[in-house]
Design an enzyme around this catalytic site. Structure first.
Site, PDB file in Angstrom:
ATOM      1  N   ARG A 248      37.818   0.192 -17.472  1.00  0.00           N
ATOM      2  CA  ARG A 248      38.421   0.030 -16.152  1.00  0.00           C
ATOM      3  C   ARG A 248      39.445   1.136 -15.864  1.00  0.00           C
ATOM      4  O   ARG A 248      40.573   0.887 -15.456  1.00  0.00           O
ATOM      5  CB  ARG A 248      39.050  -1.348 -16.019  1.00  0.00           C
ATOM      6  CG  ARG A 248      38.803  -1.849 -14.599  1.00  0.00           C
ATOM      7  CD  ARG A 248      39.164  -3.255 -14.372  1.00  0.00           C
ATOM      8  NE  ARG A 248      38.003  -4.114 -14.437  1.00  0.00           N
ATOM      9  CZ  ARG A 248      38.058  -5.415 -14.213  1.00  0.00           C
ATOM     10  NH1 ARG A 248      39.174  -5.986 -13.922  1.00  0.00           N
ATOM     11  NH2 ARG A 248      36.972  -6.130 -14.281  1.00  0.00           N
TER      12      ARG A 248
ATOM     13  N   ARG B 292      43.235  -0.892 -10.086  1.00  0.00           N
ATOM     14  CA  ARG B 292      44.445  -1.098  -9.283  1.00  0.00           C
ATOM     15  C   ARG B 292      45.706  -0.475  -9.860  1.00  0.00           C
ATOM     16  O   ARG B 292      46.694  -0.312  -9.166  1.00  0.00           O
ATOM     17  CB  ARG B 292      44.674  -2.591  -9.070  1.00  0.00           C
ATOM     18  CG  ARG B 292      43.768  -3.175  -8.018  1.00  0.00           C
ATOM     19  CD  ARG B 292      43.752  -4.667  -8.081  1.00  0.00           C
ATOM     20  NE  ARG B 292      43.228  -5.114  -9.362  1.00  0.00           N
ATOM     21  CZ  ARG B 292      43.056  -6.387  -9.700  1.00  0.00           C
ATOM     22  NH1 ARG B 292      43.409  -7.335  -8.865  1.00  0.00           N
ATOM     23  NH2 ARG B 292      42.551  -6.708 -10.870  1.00  0.00           N
TER      24      ARG B 292
ATOM     25  N   ARG C 165      41.656   1.275  -1.524  1.00  0.00           N
ATOM     26  CA  ARG C 165      41.515  -0.178  -1.330  1.00  0.00           C
ATOM     27  C   ARG C 165      42.242  -0.693  -0.084  1.00  0.00           C
ATOM     28  O   ARG C 165      41.916  -1.763   0.409  1.00  0.00           O
ATOM     29  CB  ARG C 165      42.031  -0.920  -2.573  1.00  0.00           C
ATOM     30  CG  ARG C 165      41.012  -1.125  -3.650  1.00  0.00           C
ATOM     31  CD  ARG C 165      39.964  -2.180  -3.286  1.00  0.00           C
ATOM     32  NE  ARG C 165      40.353  -3.527  -3.651  1.00  0.00           N
ATOM     33  CZ  ARG C 165      40.503  -4.529  -2.796  1.00  0.00           C
ATOM     34  NH1 ARG C 165      40.326  -4.326  -1.505  1.00  0.00           N
ATOM     35  NH2 ARG C 165      40.845  -5.714  -3.216  1.00  0.00           N
TER      36      ARG C 165
ATOM     37  N   ASP D 147      30.466  -3.073  -9.838  1.00  0.00           N
ATOM     38  CA  ASP D 147      30.941  -4.318 -10.442  1.00  0.00           C
ATOM     39  C   ASP D 147      29.784  -5.055 -11.099  1.00  0.00           C
ATOM     40  O   ASP D 147      28.641  -4.971 -10.674  1.00  0.00           O
ATOM     41  CB  ASP D 147      31.628  -5.228  -9.427  1.00  0.00           C
ATOM     42  CG  ASP D 147      32.407  -6.326 -10.155  1.00  0.00           C
ATOM     43  OD1 ASP D 147      33.523  -6.055 -10.626  1.00  0.00           O
ATOM     44  OD2 ASP D 147      31.853  -7.437 -10.320  1.00  0.00           O
TER      45      ASP D 147
ATOM     46  N   TYR E 139      28.497 -16.369 -15.027  1.00  0.00           N
ATOM     47  CA  TYR E 139      29.050 -16.266 -13.667  1.00  0.00           C
ATOM     48  C   TYR E 139      28.185 -17.011 -12.659  1.00  0.00           C
ATOM     49  O   TYR E 139      28.683 -17.657 -11.733  1.00  0.00           O
ATOM     50  CB  TYR E 139      29.174 -14.800 -13.232  1.00  0.00           C
ATOM     51  CG  TYR E 139      30.467 -14.159 -13.677  1.00  0.00           C
ATOM     52  CD1 TYR E 139      31.677 -14.574 -13.125  1.00  0.00           C
ATOM     53  CD2 TYR E 139      30.484 -13.150 -14.616  1.00  0.00           C
ATOM     54  CE1 TYR E 139      32.864 -13.995 -13.528  1.00  0.00           C
ATOM     55  CE2 TYR E 139      31.668 -12.573 -15.029  1.00  0.00           C
ATOM     56  CZ  TYR E 139      32.854 -13.001 -14.482  1.00  0.00           C
ATOM     57  OH  TYR E 139      34.028 -12.431 -14.876  1.00  0.00           O
TER      58      TYR E 139
HETATM   59  O1  CP3 Z   1      36.648   2.179 -14.009  1.00  0.00           O
HETATM   60  C1  CP3 Z   1      36.097   1.066 -14.048  1.00  0.00           C
HETATM   61  O2  CP3 Z   1      35.809   0.511 -15.119  1.00  0.00           O
HETATM   62  C2  CP3 Z   1      35.825   0.381 -12.751  1.00  0.00           C
HETATM   63  C3  CP3 Z   1      34.470  -0.152 -12.531  1.00  0.00           C
HETATM   64  C4  CP3 Z   1      34.333  -1.625 -12.872  1.00  0.00           C
HETATM   65  C5  CP3 Z   1      34.771  -2.717 -12.044  1.00  0.00           C
HETATM   66  N1  CP3 Z   1      34.319  -3.865 -12.595  1.00  0.00           N
HETATM   67  C6  CP3 Z   1      35.493  -2.600 -10.765  1.00  0.00           C
HETATM   68  C7  CP3 Z   1      36.420  -3.700 -10.424  1.00  0.00           C
HETATM   69  C8  CP3 Z   1      33.710  -2.183 -13.979  1.00  0.00           C
HETATM   70  C9  CP3 Z   1      33.134  -1.462 -15.182  1.00  0.00           C
HETATM   71  C10 CP3 Z   1      33.690  -3.597 -13.777  1.00  0.00           C
HETATM   72  C11 CP3 Z   1      33.014  -4.519 -14.707  1.00  0.00           C
HETATM   73  C12 CP3 Z   1      33.311  -5.935 -14.619  1.00  0.00           C
HETATM   74  N2  CP3 Z   1      33.445  -6.702 -13.506  1.00  0.00           N
HETATM   75  C13 CP3 Z   1      33.395  -6.793 -15.738  1.00  0.00           C
HETATM   76  C14 CP3 Z   1      33.180  -6.373 -17.152  1.00  0.00           C
HETATM   77  C15 CP3 Z   1      34.385  -5.686 -17.677  1.00  0.00           C
HETATM   78  C16 CP3 Z   1      35.341  -6.589 -18.341  1.00  0.00           C
HETATM   79  O3  CP3 Z   1      36.530  -6.538 -17.938  1.00  0.00           O
HETATM   80  O4  CP3 Z   1      34.972  -7.291 -19.295  1.00  0.00           O
HETATM   81  C17 CP3 Z   1      33.658  -8.080 -15.267  1.00  0.00           C
HETATM   82  C18 CP3 Z   1      33.861  -9.294 -16.114  1.00  0.00           C
HETATM   83  C19 CP3 Z   1      33.676  -8.019 -13.858  1.00  0.00           C
HETATM   84  C20 CP3 Z   1      33.856  -9.136 -12.907  1.00  0.00           C
HETATM   85  C21 CP3 Z   1      35.106  -8.957 -12.157  1.00  0.00           C
HETATM   86  N3  CP3 Z   1      35.303  -7.986 -11.193  1.00  0.00           N
HETATM   87  C22 CP3 Z   1      36.286  -9.712 -12.254  1.00  0.00           C
HETATM   88  C23 CP3 Z   1      36.494 -10.866 -13.236  1.00  0.00           C
HETATM   89  C24 CP3 Z   1      37.195  -9.197 -11.323  1.00  0.00           C
HETATM   90  C25 CP3 Z   1      38.543  -9.732 -10.938  1.00  0.00           C
HETATM   91  C26 CP3 Z   1      39.530  -9.349 -11.970  1.00  0.00           C
HETATM   92  C27 CP3 Z   1      40.901  -9.137 -11.396  1.00  0.00           C
HETATM   93  O5  CP3 Z   1      41.686  -8.623 -12.185  1.00  0.00           O
HETATM   94  O6  CP3 Z   1      41.156  -9.446 -10.233  1.00  0.00           O
HETATM   95  C28 CP3 Z   1      36.583  -8.086 -10.696  1.00  0.00           C
HETATM   96  C29 CP3 Z   1      37.183  -7.223  -9.671  1.00  0.00           C
HETATM   97  C30 CP3 Z   1      37.191  -5.753  -9.944  1.00  0.00           C
HETATM   98  N4  CP3 Z   1      36.085  -5.019 -10.305  1.00  0.00           N
HETATM   99  C31 CP3 Z   1      38.288  -4.858  -9.804  1.00  0.00           C
HETATM  100  C32 CP3 Z   1      37.814  -3.572 -10.097  1.00  0.00           C
HETATM  101  C33 CP3 Z   1      38.584  -2.294 -10.054  1.00  0.00           C
HETATM  102  C34 CP3 Z   1      39.719  -5.224  -9.382  1.00  0.00           C
HETATM  103  C35 CP3 Z   1      39.800  -5.903  -8.094  1.00  0.00           C
HETATM  104  C36 CP3 Z   1      39.946  -5.084  -6.821  1.00  0.00           C
HETATM  105  O7  CP3 Z   1      39.997  -3.826  -6.761  1.00  0.00           O
HETATM  106  O8  CP3 Z   1      40.031  -5.777  -5.803  1.00  0.00           O
END
Ligand code: CP3
Length: 360
Positions: free
Chosen positions: A42, A46, A55, A91, A167
């Site tokens: 990640r 943010r 964003r 995502d 999920y």
């Molecule tokens: O540089 C990167 O890695 C960004 C690309 C990326 C995102 N999601 C963008 C994102 C990647 C590789 C993911 C994978 C992802 N998404 C996983 C596997 C990685 C892990 O952490 O085990 C999972 C479980 C998800 C599902 C997901 N997406 C969740 C649970 C959330 C909310 C988490 C939170 O902290 O709010 C997201 C949202 C998300 N996906 C964000 C980003 C940058 C943050 C929210 C936003 O920008 O609004």
């Protein structure tokens, strides 16, 4: 690089110089490198002002679906940190949509699936023929690949079957995975059909990414640590293994990632994944031993250590590099993703520490 499957199978790949292929891809294949490659789970998120600026004007899903924006976010993060690989901005949940499940990200709540999969009929209704709708991710990868050429490794990714199924069934994040395990134990026929359908879609999705220029695919089994070893073997291993093998047959190495997996590592390695992700709950060398030295490993700094003073951070980074001990096939990373409010300068400092590290 189209000779990767030859390299893995042990066929003579021809003369090898340390500069052939990116440092990151070489480490995935356990080939010698000039120094340990580094990137961060990640790394675009943010905690980074540039991402927050984008964003302000777009939702997460809008960024994912606009290749220009997704590529910009991916490239900006990788350049700013000075890492060896760029993970495409996307995502885990995107494949749910072409399968027929709507979801949204609710502020502070994480993802919410509107009509979770709970019954045999729900599983039967899932579509497997529309992965092409995800080609916006491929177009973003093409843009990132055109930007970096061979300078950085480009990572495509998808969720693992178990984690995506959880999920779809829970409808979001979960603490105890009760509905997921209920289906697994009570209706194994639907469970298997669900995993089969997920694997079918993910194979097509990964192929799109590889054809677009992804050098490596990372499979995120983020919640697999919720399973006992027996349940992993009986209910999740087979689908993961099929996906790993199918992606490798496309000619790229696979990184298989999970957290809280200390008890599962040996079995996860049996999927044949080239690289196993390690979290910080056990020392890197112990994890590597459990995985087997015939696999590469990625990890394993605690992401919250990024909040520590630089001296402590440096101590932890060096401990990890020393315990890898120069063995081929270590990729430096965190054990899980960077969290919001992490100081960017500390992430940059870690990248620098890894780039400059030499075994004494
Ligand atoms: O540089 C990167 O890695 C960004 C690309 C990326 C995102 N999601 C963008 C994102 C990647 C590789 C993911 C994978 C992802 N998404 C996983 C596997 C990685 C892990 O952490 O085990 C999972 C479980 C998800 C599902 C997901 N997406 C969740 C649970 C959330 C909310 C988490 C939170 O902290 O709010 C997201 C949202 C998300 N996906 C964000 C980003 C940058 C943050 C929210 C936003 O920008 O609004």
């Amino acid at each position: 690089m189209d000779n990767l499957s030859e390299m893995r199978s042990g066929a003579d790949p021809g003369p090898d110089t340390i500069l052939d292929g990116s440092r990151f891809v070489r480490a995935c294949l356990r080939r010698p490198v000039d120094r340990t490659p580094v990137w961060f789970l990640r790394q675009a998120g943010r905690y980074m002002q540039e991402y927050r600026d984008v964003r302000k004007h777009h939702t997460l899903v809008e960024i994912c679906k606009q290749p220009e924006l997704a590529a910009e976010v991916t490239i900006t993060a990788a350049e700013k940190l000075g890492v060896d690989a760029a993970i495409i901005f996307a995502d885990l949940l995107l494949p749910l949509e072409p399968m027929g499940l709507d979801f949204e990200f609710q502020a502070g709540e994480g993802p919410v699936v509107h009509h979770p999969v709970r019954t045999a009929a729900d599983v039967r209704a899932l579509r497997v023929d529309r992965a092409e709708e995800l080609s916006y991710v491929a177009r973003a990868i093409q843009k990132v690949a055109a930007h970096f050429k061979d300078r950085l490794g480009i990572i495509g990714f998808c969720g693992a079957p178990y984690t995506l199924a959880s999920y779809m069934i829970e409808g979001g994040g979960s603490r105890n995975y009760i509905e997921t395990k209920r289906m697994m134990y009570h209706d194994p026929v639907s469970w298997r059909l669900l995993l089969d359908k997920i694997v079918t879609v993910l194979e097509d999705y990964c192929r799109l990414q590889v054809l677009a220029g992804a050098d490596v695919i990372q499979i995120f089994d983020s919640w697999v640590g919720s399973l006992s070893l027996s349940d992993y073997r009986d209910y999740a291993f087979d689908a993961s293994k099929r996906l790993v093998r199918a992606v490798q047959a496309m000619g790229v190495p696979v990184i298989y990632f999970g957290v809280e997996t200390a008890g599962l590592l040996g079995e996860m390695a049996s999927t044949g994944a080239d690289v196993l992700g390690l979290d910080w709950r056990q020392p890197l060398d112990e994890g590597w031993r459990a995985v087997g030295y015939n696999h590469a490993v990625q990890g394993n700094l605690d992401p919250i250590t990024l909040f520590a003073p630089l001296e402590i951070l440096e101590q932890r980074v060096k401990e990890i590099l020393r315990s890898a001990n120069g063995r081929v096939g270590h990729i430096f990373n965190l054990g899980h993703g960077i969290v919001p409010n992490t100081p960017v300068e500390n992430v940059q400092a870690v990248a620098r520490m890894v780039r400059e590290f030499r075994l004494a």
